[in-house]
Design an enzyme around this catalytic site. Sequence first.
Site, PDB file in Angstrom:
ATOM      1  CD  GLU A 143     -23.108 -13.081 -61.773  1.00 25.37           C
ATOM      2  OE1 GLU A 143     -22.261 -13.951 -61.454  1.00 25.37           O
ATOM      3  OE2 GLU A 143     -23.023 -12.426 -62.830  1.00 25.37           O
ATOM      4  CG  HIS A 198     -27.075 -11.248 -72.860  1.00 28.54           C
ATOM      5  ND1 HIS A 198     -26.183 -12.280 -72.893  1.00 28.54           N
ATOM      6  CD2 HIS A 198     -26.375 -10.160 -72.441  1.00 28.54           C
ATOM      7  CE1 HIS A 198     -24.981 -11.839 -72.524  1.00 28.54           C
ATOM      8  NE2 HIS A 198     -25.081 -10.562 -72.237  1.00 28.54           N
TER       9      HIS A 198
END
Lengths: 326, 383
Positions: A60, A129
Amino acid sequence: MSEITLLSALTLAMARAMEEDENVVILGQDVAVNGGVFRATEGLLERFGNERVLDTPLAETMIAGMAVGMAAEGLRPVAEFQFMGFSYPAIDQLLNHGGRLRNRSRGRLTCPLVFRTPMGAGIHAPEHHSDSTEVMFAHIPGLRVVIPSSPARAYGLLLASIRDPDPVVFLEPTRLYRALREDVADDGEALPLDTCFTLRQGSDVTLVTWGAMVKETLAAADSLEADGISAEVVDVATLKPLDTETILASVEKTGRLVIIHEAAKTGGFGGEIAAQVAEHGLLHLQAPIGRVCGYDVVPPLPKLEDAFLPSEARIVEAAESAVAFA
Amino acid sequence: MTTLVKQGRIRVKRKTPGEVFECGVDADRTIATFAVRYLQHLDPSGQPVGPLPSFAEDAEVMTALYKSMVLTRTFDGRAISLQRTGQLGTYPSCLGQEAIGTGVASVMADDDVLLTTYREQAAHIWRGVTLEEIFQYWGGDERGSDFSGPRRDFPVCVTIAAHAVHAVGVASAMKLRHEPRVAVCVLGDGATSKGDFYEAVNLAGVWRLPVVFVINNNQWAISVPRHAQTAAETLAQKAIAGGFEGVQVDGNDIVAVRQAATDAIETARTGGGPGLIEALSYRMGDHTTADDAGRYRPKDEASNHQSKDPVARLRAFLDDRGWWSKEKEKTLIAKCKARVEEAKEAYLAIVPEETTAMFDHLYETLPPALAAQRNIAAGGDDE
């Protein structure tokens, strides 16, 4: 026009932006061959080829920093982070570089990128999430933070974000991806950034919210109407820079304000809105500002998820007590 | 890929037609080895250690490199004295590392992009960043990063290794547009411990990007010495995990640095993929003017490195070739001092920006939400 989901509207907007500007490129994990974990980029590889739709290694920081480098070279990268909980390495790049590049080079280099990531709970997903940490991005100078709440606004706001000359964090309410369908014309018309949308006119109380909570808030407004309370619903849409004018105008009209967000209450963006209204609209207020927010806890795993999400009932209750305040 | 375990042996069968093979050897075996090249052309006394690359036989090229290194050193010394007298902010000296930036920048094309940490004044000076701009930046004025020369080069990167991931982005843009350009990223030894660096090296390798990483291994990351930074024998070998070559060079030998940079940059430019150069040098000064290396560095270490000095080494080489003289040296020093003084005067005469400048470059167009704050900064009333 056809009725499509929010997810399809995002795909349409990206395809439209890629069609009109060859500098637009899509990058991220699984965005090309697989079309993204939610399929937001489905079909783009076939249509625009593997030089503009790029599957990256799983890293990322690199995705975020690469986008900064691409943008400085004149591309318009649209990078996907698979979930908000995985996007935090990007904060380093946004805070230290993306949001500063124009300023620190006095306009010589700029950073027209878009970081897309799903946000929020409600889809029974695993840990990490379900975050709603929009306020962490909204605190960063030089950025725009945009959150759509319907297919049409997803289309118009994403187009505007990709065309914007400065970095945009585009947060997509996962819970709404496939929850509703709406007519969306693929006409290339963007919606304005830095602007709230008044979704429902009302006279008794202003309900200010954004993202997935727009759904419960509109439902709450319906319930309130049945009880004879007229609620105005404002979708903030762009958290940063904030359109305080629209919120203040609504509060001036109704005299009562309830702010609803899924994110944890303490330090949440609702606090900033409340402060702005207290600074500039105190004398219009006829009741204390109410906040209906996520609790200051870690978003629970699916078994307790529903109990964590602010409910329509909590919104109705807060609006009623604001209206009842004498 | 399917794996069959059979009587303590592993047989690997690849499914792709034409690539079927069987190993049939013991499971515990060496399947990869690597080597790291070391490159030096001039020894510390300036003597060639072997045949020289052709550019080193060119008096014009070599004296130009020398002049730029001396200018850098003159500038660097003046910057420190300006800081000591309160006329410049915190400043990171590049003393002793001039050959790296000069050697690398001297083989970059104008439209290549340089992304460096904050200790590569030598590279910036060669690339056409003005002395005045460098003073201006370290004097606390953003306009110093609005380089008048290399317009695509990045401002110095203060957060360690973050520019490594920018570099792969810049290189990706070049590659996607099929441009014969290269991104050159200069980092310190400490930066090679960061994830950003590894992530960048990994992408550079797998996408075969036109990027060259140059490690200025000056042995110290503030107070942490190279040996405490990593157990890897060289920093160059970190490229090998990314699937490309890393070479180690004597970073105080400008001929070696320039040759390694030429090879790596031209390979990258012609589609041969990324490169990495570990340039061994030494930080002769403190980390910055806010640091005191006496707190952590062995007392004689810096003075022991004097004998490896890159400027003295090149001077000795030029002398031996008969390309330099005391007279030329005297003229050069005087010229460099005059140029630096002129830049200093110009820097000190710069009028500070309006306070509103902090708002005016944040976004392309000032958002209405910031108008009230800008007004306060401009001296207007708080509402």
